[in-house]
Enzyme design. Structure first.
Site, PDB file in Angstrom:
ATOM      1  N   ALA A   1       0.823  -1.225   0.000  1.00  0.00           N
ATOM      2  CA  ALA A   1       0.000   0.000   0.000  1.00  0.00           C
ATOM      3  C   ALA A   1       0.850   1.265   0.000  1.00  0.00           C
ATOM      4  O   ALA A   1       0.953   1.971  -1.000  1.00  0.00           O
ATOM      5  CB  ALA A   1      -0.940  -0.022   1.204  1.00  0.00           C
ATOM      6  N   ALA A   2       1.496   1.562   1.128  1.00  0.00           N
ATOM      7  CA  ALA A   2       2.273   2.795   1.245  1.00  0.00           C
ATOM      8  C   ALA A   2       3.423   2.828   0.252  1.00  0.00           C
ATOM      9  O   ALA A   2       3.710   3.860  -0.359  1.00  0.00           O
ATOM     10  CB  ALA A   2       2.801   2.946   2.671  1.00  0.00           C
TER      11      ALA A   2
ATOM     12  N   CYS B   1      -7.413  -5.910   2.833  1.00  0.00           N
ATOM     13  CA  CYS B   1      -8.706  -5.644   3.465  1.00  0.00           C
ATOM     14  C   CYS B   1      -9.842  -6.412   2.788  1.00  0.00           C
ATOM     15  O   CYS B   1     -10.904  -6.628   3.383  1.00  0.00           O
ATOM     16  CB  CYS B   1      -9.019  -4.146   3.441  1.00  0.00           C
ATOM     17  SG  CYS B   1      -7.832  -3.140   4.337  1.00  0.00           S
TER      18      CYS B   1
ATOM     19  N   ASP C   1       2.192   0.285   7.682  1.00  0.00           N
ATOM     20  CA  ASP C   1       2.060  -0.492   8.913  1.00  0.00           C
ATOM     21  C   ASP C   1       3.368  -0.702   9.659  1.00  0.00           C
ATOM     22  O   ASP C   1       3.372  -1.266  10.751  1.00  0.00           O
ATOM     23  CB  ASP C   1       1.432  -1.858   8.598  1.00  0.00           C
ATOM     24  CG  ASP C   1      -0.023  -1.742   8.188  1.00  0.00           C
ATOM     25  OD1 ASP C   1      -0.557  -0.618   8.185  1.00  0.00           O
ATOM     26  OD2 ASP C   1      -0.628  -2.777   7.854  1.00  0.00           O
TER      27      ASP C   1
END
Length: 444
Positions: A10-11, A42, A280
């Site tokens: 993601a990041a 998710c 995270d």
């Protein structure tokens, strides 16, 4: 400029894509130990629950698409060490086991987090799963027809989402939660209890204040889960007790929280110059509570975009992150729940002088079909009436109201202002006094 991003989910991919667009002259390389990028974990509970069938829906971009945009990818490669002084990375090719060294000008750490696997005897059994990677969940889904008794360890987001989705399919699901409530992080007890009741209505059995002590096995598979209070037959065990940042390979070379989360500033920069972090594996700035660890996909993507701008720019062009509120939502059976800002427990823990109001009101006009109740709780300053947080629970049209409440918390609005904000009205959607107005006007 040589920009290297460690981690391509993601990041990391958000940062890499933004960096490549921001500085066309920079060389952007992403190192990812999996053979895929841009994966949205998710979606896994809902994939398992047959809400959709094509697992590719969970991938925002393919490796081919990222390479076509000018980003270099080293897939199935793992960074095992970082020499921050010489700006060198030691990398292992996980396919050939060869070691290579790369240098960087600027580095982003986006290594994510690993699910916590507690040292319970029998936890290495083949029918014990975590819901984080597509391959394992695909295996579980393929064999799900053969399973009936499923035990979920942990009553947080993933545990409750998975339990809910499996119960819909007729499975006998038991959730074991060590705390006295489920979903105790983003919600106060009265809302946690409502979520528990909603999931229980789907047939899920929830055991709170209970700890798993042993997974009894036969032929390498768990058959029974023993806790400090009971025993539960199990065809499958799903472990969802939280996450730990993937930062062990950094050997404490950067400023970190006790759990290993890398501390970053509002620009995403770590305690070492030219080294950034997000997602995270890192902290985030909470607008009301300061530095926190909030492993949410929304925060990871936003902070990744900020880092992508800053890592590829001059210092005077850098962007600062406006801060998170920990906004979150969950579907629980036929109900929805959402939270933003500070809970009552969090606000009191910060020493804030607060008051709360909690009311039940209608989602829309009584003469329009299927009118439902919405419960709304507001946490606000006892003197200034500035809104610090909000929680909601109800059926249709509940969670989307959090958008207005999150905006109000972000802007520092008072309950007095919120009570008279001009929200849209039509009988199918709201009453003349919108539910948010009603809640705010009960603040005394």
């Amino acid at each position: 400029m040589e920009i290297i991003v460690i981690g391509g989910i993601a990041a990391g991919m958000s940062a890499a894509a933004k960096a490549a667009r921001t500085n066309k002259d920079a060389t952007v390389t992403v190192i990812e130990k999996e053979n895929y990028v841009s994966f949205g974990a998710c979606g896994l509970p809902y994939y398992l629950g047959n809400q959709f069938e094509d697992e590719q829906e969970m991938f925002a971009r393919t490796p081919e698409q990222m390479r076509a945009s000018g980003i270099n990818l080293l897939l199935a490669h793992e960074v095992t060490a970082v020499d921050f002084e010489s700006k060198k990375l030691t990398i292992t090719n996980l396919t050939t086991n060869e070691t290579l060294v790369k240098t960087y000008d600027r580095l982003m750490l986006a290594t994510g987090a690993t699910p916590i696997v507690p040292p319970i005897p029998g936890i290495e059994s083949s029918n014990v799963y975590t819901i984080t990677k597509p391959e394992r969940v695909m295996t579980l889904k393929a064999d799900l027809a053969d399973y009936q008794n499923i035990v979920v360890i942990g009553g947080g987001f993933i545990g409750i989402e998975v339990a809910d989705q499996l119960a819909i399919q007729g499975k006998k699901v038991t959730v074991i939660e060590a705390d006295n409530v489920i979903m105790g992080g983003p919600f106060d007890p009265e809302f946690s209890n409502k979520i528990m009741e909603a999931v229980s209505e789907e047939g899920v059995i929830i055991k709170t204040q209970e700890r798993a002590q042993e997974f009894v096995t036969a032929d390498g598979k768990v058959t029974l889960v023993k806790t400090d209070k009971g025993e539960y037959p199990a065809d499958v065990v799903i472990v969802a007790v939280g996450f730990r940042p993937n930062t062990g390979f950094l050997s404490g070379q950067l400023e970190m929280l006790a759990n290993g989360a890398i501390v970053i500033d509002e620009y995403g920069e770590t305690s070492i110059p030219d080294v950034y972090a997000a997602g995270d594996c890192a902290t985030i700035h909470h607008r009301l509570a300061g530095t926190m660890y909030i492993p949410l996909a929304t925060v990871a993507n936003k902070m990744g975009r900020i880092v992508g701008t800053n890592i590829a720019s001059n210092s005077e062009e850098r962007m600062a992150y406006i801060g998170a509120l920990g906004s979150s939502a969950i579907k629980a059976g036929a109900y929805e729940a959402a939270s933003t800002g500070l809970t009552e427990k969090q606000a009191r823990g910060l020493g804030l002088d607060i008051k709360t109001t909690c009311i039940e009101t209608n989602n829309h006009s009584n003469y329009y079909t299927v009118q439902e109740k919405i419960t709304i709780k507001l946490v606000y300053d006892a003197n200034s009436y500035v809104l610090y947080g909000a929680q909601l629970f109800g059926k249709n049209e509940t969670v989307l109201r959090l958008t207005g409440l999150a905006t109000a918390v972000h802007a520092g609005l008072t309950t007095k202002e919120l009570g008279f904000i001009d929200y849209a009205y039509a009988p199918p959607f709201a009453s003349t006094w919108e539910a948010i107005n009603v809640a705010a006007n009960t603040a005394k």
